[in-house]
Design an enzyme around this catalytic site. Structure first.
Site, PDB file in Angstrom:
ATOM      1  N   ASN A  47       0.810  -1.235   0.000  1.00  0.00           N
ATOM      2  CA  ASN A  47       0.000   0.000   0.000  1.00  0.00           C
ATOM      3  C   ASN A  47       0.832   1.270   0.000  1.00  0.00           C
ATOM      4  O   ASN A  47       0.323   2.334  -0.358  1.00  0.00           O
ATOM      5  CB  ASN A  47      -0.992  -0.006   1.168  1.00  0.00           C
ATOM      6  CG  ASN A  47      -2.265  -0.753   0.808  1.00  0.00           C
ATOM      7  OD1 ASN A  47      -3.146  -0.211   0.150  1.00  0.00           O
ATOM      8  ND2 ASN A  47      -2.320  -2.029   1.185  1.00  0.00           N
TER       9      ASN A  47
ATOM     10  N   HIS B 183      -5.695   2.966   3.137  1.00  0.00           N
ATOM     11  CA  HIS B 183      -6.458   1.731   3.330  1.00  0.00           C
ATOM     12  C   HIS B 183      -7.945   1.944   3.050  1.00  0.00           C
ATOM     13  O   HIS B 183      -8.606   1.050   2.536  1.00  0.00           O
ATOM     14  CB  HIS B 183      -6.211   1.176   4.740  1.00  0.00           C
ATOM     15  CG  HIS B 183      -4.818   0.635   4.905  1.00  0.00           C
ATOM     16  ND1 HIS B 183      -4.109   0.725   6.079  1.00  0.00           N
ATOM     17  CD2 HIS B 183      -3.983   0.024   4.032  1.00  0.00           C
ATOM     18  CE1 HIS B 183      -2.907   0.182   5.913  1.00  0.00           C
ATOM     19  NE2 HIS B 183      -2.812  -0.253   4.675  1.00  0.00           N
TER      20      HIS B 183
ATOM     21  N   THR C 231       2.850  -7.202   2.556  1.00  0.00           N
ATOM     22  CA  THR C 231       1.556  -6.560   2.805  1.00  0.00           C
ATOM     23  C   THR C 231       0.886  -7.171   4.019  1.00  0.00           C
ATOM     24  O   THR C 231       1.124  -8.332   4.358  1.00  0.00           O
ATOM     25  CB  THR C 231       0.649  -6.637   1.552  1.00  0.00           C
ATOM     26  OG1 THR C 231      -0.460  -5.748   1.737  1.00  0.00           O
ATOM     27  CG2 THR C 231       0.136  -8.041   1.278  1.00  0.00           C
ATOM     28  N   THR C 232       0.039  -6.365   4.677  1.00  0.00           N
ATOM     29  CA  THR C 232      -0.655  -6.801   5.887  1.00  0.00           C
ATOM     30  C   THR C 232      -2.001  -7.385   5.507  1.00  0.00           C
ATOM     31  O   THR C 232      -2.879  -6.636   5.048  1.00  0.00           O
ATOM     32  CB  THR C 232      -0.902  -5.576   6.815  1.00  0.00           C
ATOM     33  OG1 THR C 232       0.237  -4.713   6.761  1.00  0.00           O
ATOM     34  CG2 THR C 232      -1.185  -6.007   8.231  1.00  0.00           C
TER      35      THR C 232
ATOM     36  N   GLY D 239       4.522  -1.530  11.004  1.00  0.00           N
ATOM     37  CA  GLY D 239       3.465  -0.721  11.617  1.00  0.00           C
ATOM     38  C   GLY D 239       4.073   0.393  12.454  1.00  0.00           C
ATOM     39  O   GLY D 239       5.299   0.464  12.625  1.00  0.00           O
TER      40      GLY D 239
ATOM     41  N   GLU E  81      13.233   2.178  14.205  1.00  0.00           N
ATOM     42  CA  GLU E  81      12.731   3.407  13.563  1.00  0.00           C
ATOM     43  C   GLU E  81      12.605   4.512  14.605  1.00  0.00           C
ATOM     44  O   GLU E  81      12.673   5.688  14.286  1.00  0.00           O
ATOM     45  CB  GLU E  81      11.380   3.151  12.889  1.00  0.00           C
ATOM     46  CG  GLU E  81      11.520   2.413  11.574  1.00  0.00           C
ATOM     47  CD  GLU E  81      10.178   2.250  10.896  1.00  0.00           C
ATOM     48  OE1 GLU E  81       9.880   3.028   9.983  1.00  0.00           O
ATOM     49  OE2 GLU E  81       9.425   1.330  11.284  1.00  0.00           O
TER      50      GLU E  81
ATOM     51  N   ASP F 167       8.453   2.587   0.721  1.00  0.00           N
ATOM     52  CA  ASP F 167       7.135   3.008   0.225  1.00  0.00           C
ATOM     53  C   ASP F 167       7.364   3.968  -0.942  1.00  0.00           C
ATOM     54  O   ASP F 167       7.385   5.192  -0.756  1.00  0.00           O
ATOM     55  CB  ASP F 167       6.381   3.747   1.346  1.00  0.00           C
ATOM     56  CG  ASP F 167       6.122   2.855   2.554  1.00  0.00           C
ATOM     57  OD1 ASP F 167       5.336   1.906   2.421  1.00  0.00           O
ATOM     58  OD2 ASP F 167       6.710   3.104   3.618  1.00  0.00           O
TER      59      ASP F 167
HETATM   60  C1  LIG Z   1       7.610   4.449   6.844  1.00  0.00           C
HETATM   61  N1  LIG Z   1       8.053   3.315   7.578  1.00  0.00           N
HETATM   62  C2  LIG Z   1       7.253   2.266   7.972  1.00  0.00           C
HETATM   63  N2  LIG Z   1       7.441   1.762   9.213  1.00  0.00           N
HETATM   64  C3  LIG Z   1       6.654   0.775   9.674  1.00  0.00           C
HETATM   65  N3  LIG Z   1       5.663   0.224   8.973  1.00  0.00           N
HETATM   66  C4  LIG Z   1       5.446   0.680   7.739  1.00  0.00           C
HETATM   67  C5  LIG Z   1       6.235   1.698   7.167  1.00  0.00           C
HETATM   68  N4  LIG Z   1       5.792   1.918   5.924  1.00  0.00           N
HETATM   69  C6  LIG Z   1       4.751   1.062   5.728  1.00  0.00           C
HETATM   70  N5  LIG Z   1       4.522   0.331   6.833  1.00  0.00           N
HETATM   71  C7  LIG Z   1       3.470  -0.682   7.079  1.00  0.00           C
HETATM   72  O1  LIG Z   1       2.901  -1.066   5.836  1.00  0.00           O
HETATM   73  C8  LIG Z   1       1.499  -0.763   5.793  1.00  0.00           C
HETATM   74  C9  LIG Z   1       1.096  -0.341   4.394  1.00  0.00           C
HETATM   75  O2  LIG Z   1       1.179  -1.430   3.508  1.00  0.00           O
HETATM   76  P1  LIG Z   1       0.180  -2.688   3.550  1.00  0.00           P
HETATM   77  O3  LIG Z   1      -1.181  -2.181   3.963  1.00  0.00           O
HETATM   78  O4  LIG Z   1       0.749  -3.664   4.534  1.00  0.00           O
HETATM   79  O5  LIG Z   1       0.192  -3.194   2.147  1.00  0.00           O
HETATM   80  C10 LIG Z   1       1.335   0.352   6.825  1.00  0.00           C
HETATM   81  O6  LIG Z   1      -0.003   0.417   7.312  1.00  0.00           O
HETATM   82  C11 LIG Z   1       2.331  -0.074   7.909  1.00  0.00           C
HETATM   83  O7  LIG Z   1       1.776  -1.068   8.746  1.00  0.00           O
HETATM   84 ZN   LIG Z   2       9.013  -0.643   5.941  1.00  0.00          ZN
END
Ligand SMILES: CNc1ncnc2c1ncn2[C@@H]1O[C@H](COP(=O)(O)O)[C@@H](O)[C@H]1O
Ligand SMILES: [Zn+2]
Length: 378
Positions: free
Chosen positions: A32, A80, A112-113, A212, A242, A318
């Site tokens: 996402n 989402h 992905t979650t 997350g 992080e 991302d």
């Molecule tokens: C910026 N650094 C980050 N640190 C931690 N978690 C991150 C993230 N970037 C993304 N996500 C994790 O990935 C989800 C989105 O993709 P999906 O819905 O899973 O495909 C976010 O909701 C978060 O849980």
């Molecule tokens: Zn990440």
């Protein structure tokens, strides 16, 4: 523009093109977080037409440049809302693969979650079915999703670089899936995700990720699920450091996952422990600078790990959210730390050794790089 500036611009263009042509391995990309802006805007427009959101407000948020860590998680809430129905999940998966393939990513692990969403009739399993359906509908490029592809595919090892790199004939990309445990989840929900990963292991799922909002949740909550994954032999990667959560960073290093993401806020002792562990690190330069995990590109801990010959792999995290691409991350390493083409090539090639896919895939990828070395001038 004077001649010197003109020459510098030309040099940058040539280097950027070279970084695109370089075959690359992407190990840390959230589905996402990797969605195209144009798709998000289109989805926002559709919801706005139904009166469910106000398009102009959402547009402002999507196109905004500021991306503090906490803003990112607010944005994911919005993403989402836009993406979580089965057809859209399939669509974004297809597009994300096509976008990575277009810049010569030859192996991609998408994480992905899996999500339950009663209102949409969605279970974690049906969410993943939609992701897998999306992979199967990719047309622009041939997706190598199963190890059985290797047995039927006699051409990959003899495919000329030109086919893998931007030619008219179909390119090939290996894609594997990692299931993310969101730090907001309960122990039971996290265990469900691990069990789902096991069920889907013949469908391209090969690993588990913990991600997350790093200021939410407790390590003890996810530990049973991570230990269960370990017992089942499922490779694990964990977002680590992080934020400066000392207790958790220690616990993650003690847990010894197969790979780590970020490793931003480590103190001297943790840094030493990481280096002696030799656990490969997924480096996300743009993401860390934007979210404040690293003070600047120049001061990013990549340089320290690279100079210490610690295993590292450049990743996007991302690409949509941070408006970057894997080619751009390679370019940033060249322009910030002065790495030349031969060193960038080595960096890209080394990442093959850290993929979660099996030996057959690694063997094929090594061949891809061997051929590319001859064709790409370093
Ligand atoms: C910026 N650094 C980050 N640190 C931690 N978690 C991150 C993230 N970037 C993304 N996500 C994790 O990935 C989800 C989105 O993709 P999906 O819905 O899973 O495909 C976010 O909701 C978060 O849980
Ligand atoms: Zn990440």
């Amino acid at each position: 523009m004077d001649a010197e500036a003109e020459a510098a611009k030309e040099k940058e263009k040539e280097m950027r093109e070279w970084c695109v042509a370089l075959p690359k391995v992407e190990l840390h990309a959230h589905l996402n977080g990797s969605v195209r802006d144009s798709t998000l805007l289109e989805l926002a427009k559709q919801l706005s037409d139904k009166g469910l959101i106000v398009f102009e407000d959402v547009k402002g948020v999507i196109m905004k440049n500021g991306r503090s860590l906490q803003e990112c998680f607010r944005l994911f809430e919005l993403y989402h809302i836009l993406t979580t129905d089965h057809d859209t999940v399939a669509r974004i998966t297809k597009e994300v693969v096509e976008d990575f393939a277009a810049e010569n990513v030859v192996y991609l692990e998408i994480r992905t979650t899996p999500k339950n969403n009663e209102a949409k009739g969605m279970t974690k399993r049906s969410y993943m079915n939609a992701v897998i359906k999306g992979l199967k509908t990719v047309e622009a490029v041939e997706v190598m999703l199963f190890d059985s592809n290797l047995r039927t595919d006699k051409t990959l090892t003899s495919t000329p670089m030109s086919e893998l790199g931007g030619d008219t004939r179909k390119k090939k990309i290996y894609v594997r899936l990692l299931l993310s445990i969101d730090r907001r989840e309960t122990t039971l929900a996290a265990l469900d995700t691990v069990n789902l990963a096991m069920e889907l292991k013949d469908q391209g799922v090969i690993g588990i990720d913990l991600s997350g909002n790093p200021v939410v949740g407790e390590w003890e909550t996810y530990l049973p699920a991570l230990e269960h994954a370990k017992e089942l032999g499922i490779p694990i990667t964990i977002h680590c450091g992080e934020v400066a959560n000392r207790k958790e960073i220690q616990a993650v290093l003690d847990f010894c996952p197969q790979r780590l993401g970020h490793v931003c806020c480590l103190n001297d002792d943790e840094w030493k422990k990481l280096k002696s562990s030799m656990i490969p690190v997924e480096i996300c330069l743009t993401s860390n600078v934007m979210t404040g995990g690293a003070p600047s590109l120049e001061l990013h801990h990549f340089a320290d790990l690279y100079n210490a010959k610690h295993p590292v792999s450049l990743c996007t995290d991302d690409s949509g959210l941070f408006s970057t691409s894997l080619s751009n991350e390679y370019y940033l390493v060249a322009s910030t730390f002065g790495l030349g083409k031969a060193e960038l090539f080595q960096l890209a090639q080394d990442a093959v050794e850290f993929v979660f896919a099996g030996d057959e895939v690694k063997k094929s990828l090594r061949e891809v790089f061997k051929r590319a070395e001859k064709e790409l001038k370093t």
